[in-house]
Design an enzyme around this catalytic site. Structure first.
Site, PDB file in Angstrom:
ATOM      1  N   ARG A 175       0.831  -1.202   0.000  1.00  0.00           N
ATOM      2  CA  ARG A 175       0.000   0.000   0.000  1.00  0.00           C
ATOM      3  C   ARG A 175       0.866   1.252   0.000  1.00  0.00           C
ATOM      4  O   ARG A 175       1.784   1.389   0.804  1.00  0.00           O
ATOM      5  CB  ARG A 175      -0.936   0.014   1.210  1.00  0.00           C
ATOM      6  CG  ARG A 175      -1.964  -1.106   1.191  1.00  0.00           C
ATOM      7  CD  ARG A 175      -2.830  -1.069   2.433  1.00  0.00           C
ATOM      8  NE  ARG A 175      -3.736  -2.203   2.496  1.00  0.00           N
ATOM      9  CZ  ARG A 175      -4.974  -2.206   2.004  1.00  0.00           C
ATOM     10  NH1 ARG A 175      -5.432  -1.120   1.429  1.00  0.00           N
ATOM     11  NH2 ARG A 175      -5.728  -3.266   2.096  1.00  0.00           N
ATOM     12  N   SER A 288     -22.303 -14.818   8.179  1.00  0.00           N
ATOM     13  CA  SER A 288     -21.613 -13.631   7.685  1.00  0.00           C
ATOM     14  C   SER A 288     -21.574 -13.605   6.163  1.00  0.00           C
ATOM     15  O   SER A 288     -21.165 -14.583   5.523  1.00  0.00           O
ATOM     16  CB  SER A 288     -20.181 -13.605   8.241  1.00  0.00           C
ATOM     17  OG  SER A 288     -19.438 -12.546   7.705  1.00  0.00           O
ATOM     18  N   SER A 340     -18.977  -1.127   0.153  1.00  0.00           N
ATOM     19  CA  SER A 340     -18.287   0.071  -0.310  1.00  0.00           C
ATOM     20  C   SER A 340     -17.431  -0.104  -1.549  1.00  0.00           C
ATOM     21  O   SER A 340     -17.156   0.873  -2.240  1.00  0.00           O
ATOM     22  CB  SER A 340     -17.410   0.613   0.818  1.00  0.00           C
ATOM     23  OG  SER A 340     -16.416  -0.336   1.172  1.00  0.00           O
ATOM     24  N   HIS A 368     -21.548   2.968   5.148  1.00  0.00           N
ATOM     25  CA  HIS A 368     -21.501   3.718   3.897  1.00  0.00           C
ATOM     26  C   HIS A 368     -22.896   4.198   3.466  1.00  0.00           C
ATOM     27  O   HIS A 368     -23.089   4.526   2.293  1.00  0.00           O
ATOM     28  CB  HIS A 368     -20.872   2.870   2.802  1.00  0.00           C
ATOM     29  CG  HIS A 368     -19.402   2.665   3.005  1.00  0.00           C
ATOM     30  ND1 HIS A 368     -18.450   3.557   2.545  1.00  0.00           N
ATOM     31  CD2 HIS A 368     -18.725   1.684   3.645  1.00  0.00           C
ATOM     32  CE1 HIS A 368     -17.251   3.123   2.884  1.00  0.00           C
ATOM     33  NE2 HIS A 368     -17.385   1.990   3.551  1.00  0.00           N
ATOM     34  N   THR A 413     -20.935   4.967  11.195  1.00  0.00           N
ATOM     35  CA  THR A 413     -19.713   5.741  11.400  1.00  0.00           C
ATOM     36  C   THR A 413     -20.017   7.228  11.413  1.00  0.00           C
ATOM     37  O   THR A 413     -20.991   7.690  10.814  1.00  0.00           O
ATOM     38  CB  THR A 413     -18.682   5.442  10.289  1.00  0.00           C
ATOM     39  OG1 THR A 413     -17.463   6.119  10.580  1.00  0.00           O
ATOM     40  CG2 THR A 413     -19.184   5.912   8.926  1.00  0.00           C
ATOM     41  N   LYS A 416     -17.550   9.277   7.805  1.00  0.00           N
ATOM     42  CA  LYS A 416     -17.750   9.297   6.348  1.00  0.00           C
ATOM     43  C   LYS A 416     -18.723  10.428   5.994  1.00  0.00           C
ATOM     44  O   LYS A 416     -18.330  11.567   5.908  1.00  0.00           O
ATOM     45  CB  LYS A 416     -18.186   7.918   5.868  1.00  0.00           C
ATOM     46  CG  LYS A 416     -17.039   6.908   6.002  1.00  0.00           C
ATOM     47  CD  LYS A 416     -17.358   5.567   5.451  1.00  0.00           C
ATOM     48  CE  LYS A 416     -16.115   4.681   5.392  1.00  0.00           C
ATOM     49  NZ  LYS A 416     -15.421   4.484   6.666  1.00  0.00           N
ATOM     50  N   THR A 445     -10.544   2.328  26.092  1.00  0.00           N
ATOM     51  CA  THR A 445     -10.098   3.275  25.064  1.00  0.00           C
ATOM     52  C   THR A 445     -10.359   4.705  25.523  1.00  0.00           C
ATOM     53  O   THR A 445     -11.434   5.016  26.040  1.00  0.00           O
ATOM     54  CB  THR A 445     -10.845   3.029  23.738  1.00  0.00           C
ATOM     55  OG1 THR A 445     -10.544   1.719  23.272  1.00  0.00           O
ATOM     56  CG2 THR A 445     -10.418   4.035  22.682  1.00  0.00           C
ATOM     57  N   THR A 446      -9.387   5.564  25.338  1.00  0.00           N
ATOM     58  CA  THR A 446      -9.563   6.974  25.684  1.00  0.00           C
ATOM     59  C   THR A 446     -10.735   7.570  24.912  1.00  0.00           C
ATOM     60  O   THR A 446     -10.883   7.337  23.710  1.00  0.00           O
ATOM     61  CB  THR A 446      -8.284   7.769  25.375  1.00  0.00           C
ATOM     62  OG1 THR A 446      -7.222   7.261  26.188  1.00  0.00           O
ATOM     63  CG2 THR A 446      -8.465   9.251  25.664  1.00  0.00           C
ATOM     64  N   THR A 531      -8.099  -5.677  -0.470  1.00  0.00           N
ATOM     65  CA  THR A 531      -9.378  -4.972  -0.339  1.00  0.00           C
ATOM     66  C   THR A 531     -10.402  -5.528  -1.319  1.00  0.00           C
ATOM     67  O   THR A 531     -11.590  -5.638  -1.011  1.00  0.00           O
ATOM     68  CB  THR A 531      -9.183  -3.468  -0.572  1.00  0.00           C
ATOM     69  OG1 THR A 531      -8.160  -2.995   0.322  1.00  0.00           O
ATOM     70  CG2 THR A 531     -10.460  -2.705  -0.314  1.00  0.00           C
TER      71      THR A 531
END
Length: 672
Positions: A175, A288, A340, A368, A413, A416, A445-446, A531
């Site tokens: 990548r 799934s 996506s 998405h 999310t 996006k 997690t903070t 991907t």
């Protein structure tokens, strides 16, 4: 210098460079010199050596100092000749990706060599070559004093890292990361590593351009002034602020669910939630979709639950596998609304039917889709009952037996369409409380900063009230897709806003991406394995409401020219081969978009006007006012006029000239 191929000869020449590990050289190659930003650290060091300096001077025209692109001739040699591509001459190769940077690096290397040449020659004449090299070479002290050999009998970790990276280079799945800096007042324009080098962004996930919406920025500035930068801790230790709680209430209302929970990202939300459910539910079995996002796959793997895969969007395959387990066995069907990379849409209603029949929970990823579908932006599940949700307004109460109501767990999310950062889950009170109490990805997690939470909430609130951005985006998507189809450019068919263009070869895909950037100032990222599947490599375009008709027309011409110059297969070529990845398939039925003409306002003349050069996006004053009012309790009333809104709307009327289906078709034909 891809895989250090240009250093192979130098290593044999220099006794000290030859001792340096490949991994160290790779790091130096990809790190810019702090003194000369256009040159890698390795180039700067090498020019100081009396042996490497002259060699570098000879090879300077082939150097691409530290830039990961296809500018090196070695990379061009890999382009498959059987695809009808002529290898470019060295001069052409230098012009291709990031040409200005490559040439600047070569020139800088030459300048450095000339500056040191006289001194190096004098030192070489005054002493033995080996001694002179030892005195001048930047690798001398570290190479001789600390050889850094692997511990005898121990594992060679650095070699392992280098070999794993080499695998990525060999199969073209390594990548590369472009330096892209979006400009808040010029969206969708960005600059590269050079602030004067501006490009158009055509692959951002900020689908609606909310990252620079004036009321979002205004709210974040006010929150930053009031509450500072960080949250101060985890959610249960000093980091549970009013902004977090208000955002979760906003999200719950958006999806008409009793509760919601915010995570640092939706990757973490999916991973933590699925891992927790699979661990806690006794004998749980996951079903799934084979094209599910990596975050969902990882969450299921992290649990102790069994995972059963069903073919993408294949209801028959799903039912056959559900039927193999007793109804009382805990089951979770995990799937997405919009996939996506291909733009396909999951059959949400039908999966809900199967879940009820076989006693399963539904876990729907709307990442998405949130912000982009439905009259309030709640996603595809809302959009499927468009009129019912539109009539219900902003009430957070569920609409019984609506598709969104039937989905048990929704994830989404903030990073996006809402232009912020973070992820979330929405569902029943007890479900959300259980995840909050057991999910380590949440507990340890903070907490995200209050300003980010305020910006995300402002974005959601604005989009719940204003449908115009969603409609305009879809009009632009239709425009680009129709232009590509007319040019025989292979768009993978789908009903969503995603515009995936099939290339089918990893090197060609990256080359096309680099060529569009270097020659046309168009940034679109190459999408390669893992991907997408091997042989299905593509360019993935995302159009925003901020792109104007001239930019869309110019982009289509640039892609058309790039396909011609590189000999990339067109739709007609794939059709001759029997079709591939949905492109060129014989007797394929037309794909109807999710947004209908009626929902876009094309049938009654209420569609928003597309943008032309020089015009700015319309900002809805009513949505701004309602959004501001939601922060009165934490930030106080804001009564000053929003100067940005007035400026943005100065060249637009509050009721833009409406579009119709006929006018959209005519505009595409006129500018194709």
């Amino acid at each position: 210098m891809d895989k250090l191929s240009n250093l192979a000869k130098f290593k044999a020449t220099c006794p000290y460079l030859g001792r340096t590990k490949t991994s160290t050289l790779r790091t130096l190659c990809t790190s810019a010199s702090p003194r000369f930003p256009t040159v890698s650290k390795l180039t700067e060091k090498a020019t100081k050596c009396p042996v490497m300096g002259p060699a570098l001077h000879i090879r300077s025209t082939q150097m691409v100092a530290g830039y990961a692109s296809l500018a090196g001739s070695a990379e061009f040699a890999k382009i498959p000749e059987h695809q009808g591509i002529n290898k470019p001459s060295p001069a052409d190769a230098q012009k291709c990706p990031h040409a200005s940077k490559a040439l600047a690096a070569a020139r800088m290397a030459e300048d450095l060599v000339h500056a040191k040449k006289a001194k190096a020659a004098k030192a070489a004449a005054a002493a033995k070559p080996a001694a002179a090299a030892s005195a001048s070479c930047p690798f001398a002290s570290t190479s001789e004093a600390k050889p850094k050999a692997a511990t005898p009998g121990g594992f060679d970790y650095e070699r392992f890292y280098a070999e794993e990276l080499e695998k990525k280079h060999q199969d073209a799945s390594y990548r590369y990361f472009n330096n892209i800096n979006r400009l808040a007042h010029k969206f969708p324009i960005a600059h590269t590593g050079n602030v004067k080098d501006e490009v158009e962004v055509w692959c951002a996930n900020d689908y609606l351009g909310m990252g620079n919406n004036p009321v979002v920025l205004e709210t974040m500035h006010r929150t930053l002034d009031s509450y500072g930068h960080g949250a101060g801790g985890t959610r249960n230790i000093a980091g549970n602020t009013g902004m977090h709680l208000a955002l979760e209430e906003e999200l719950a209302t958006l999806h008409r669910k009793p509760a919601a929970l915010v995570f640092s990202s939706c990757y973490v939300a999916n991973d933590a939630t699925l891992a927790t459910l699979g661990t806690k539910l006794p004998g749980c079995v996951y079903f799934s979709d084979t094209m599910n996002h990596a975050s969902m796959i990882q969450g299921m793997r992290h649990s102790t639950a069994k995972r059963v895969l069903f073919k993408h969007n294949d209801l028959q395959d799903l039912e056959m596998k559900l039927a193999q387990y007793p109804k009382e066995t805990p089951k979770i069907i995990a799937f997405e609304s919009v996939y996506s990379m291909c733009g396909s849409v999951g059959p949400i209603k039908e999966i809900c039917d199967l879940a009820e029949q076989y006693g399963a929970l539904t876990f729907l990823d709307e990442v998405h889709a949130v912000g982009l579908y439905g009259p309030r932006g709640a996603g595809v599940a809302e959009h499927l009952d468009y009129e019912a949700h539109k009539a219900a307004g902003q009430s957070g109460e569920p609409i019984p037996r609506s598709i969104m109501d039937r989905v048990d767990i929704i994830t989404g999310t903030l990073g996006k369409a809402y232009g912020a950062v973070g992820g979330y889950i929405a569902g029943s009170n007890d479900f959300v409380d259980m995840i909050r109490s057991y999910a380590s990805g949440f507990i340890f997690t903070t907490s995200l900063p209050p300003a980010n939470m305020a910006g995300a909430r402002a974005s959601i609130a604005y989009q719940k009230e204003f449908n115009g951005d969603r409609q305009l985006k879809q009009l632009n998507v239709r425009d680009l897709k129709s232009r590509f189809v007319a040019m025989d450019i292979p768009v993978i068919p789908g009903p969503s806003h995603i515009v995936p263009v099939l290339v089918g070869d990893p090197t060609l895909t990256r080359l096309a991406s680099d060529k569009l950037l270097a020659k046309h100032n168009v940034y679109v990222q190459a999408i390669n394995y893992p991907t997408v599947a091997r042989g299905e490599e593509r360019l993935r375009f995302t159009v925003t409401p901020g792109h104007n008709v001239e930019q869309i027309a110019r982009l289509s011409r640039a892609v058309d020219q790039t396909f011609t110059e590189l000999g990339i297969k067109r739709t007609s070529d794939w059709r001759k081969l029997g079709g591939h990845a949905g492109v060129g398939v014989a007797d394929a039925k037309p794909v109807e978009p999710i947004w209908s003409d009626e929902q876009l306002g094309l049938t009654d003349g209420t569609a928003p006007a597309v943008l032309h050069p020089g015009q700015k996006r319309f900002v809805d004053p009513r949505a701004v006012r309602i959004t501001r009012e939601k922060f009165n309790d934490l930030l106080g009333p804001y009564t000053e006029p929003l100067a940005q809104v007035d400026a943005l709307n100065a060249d637009l009327t509050l009721a833009p000239a409406p579009l119709t289906a006929a006018s959209v078709t005519a505009d595409v034909s006129a500018t194709a």
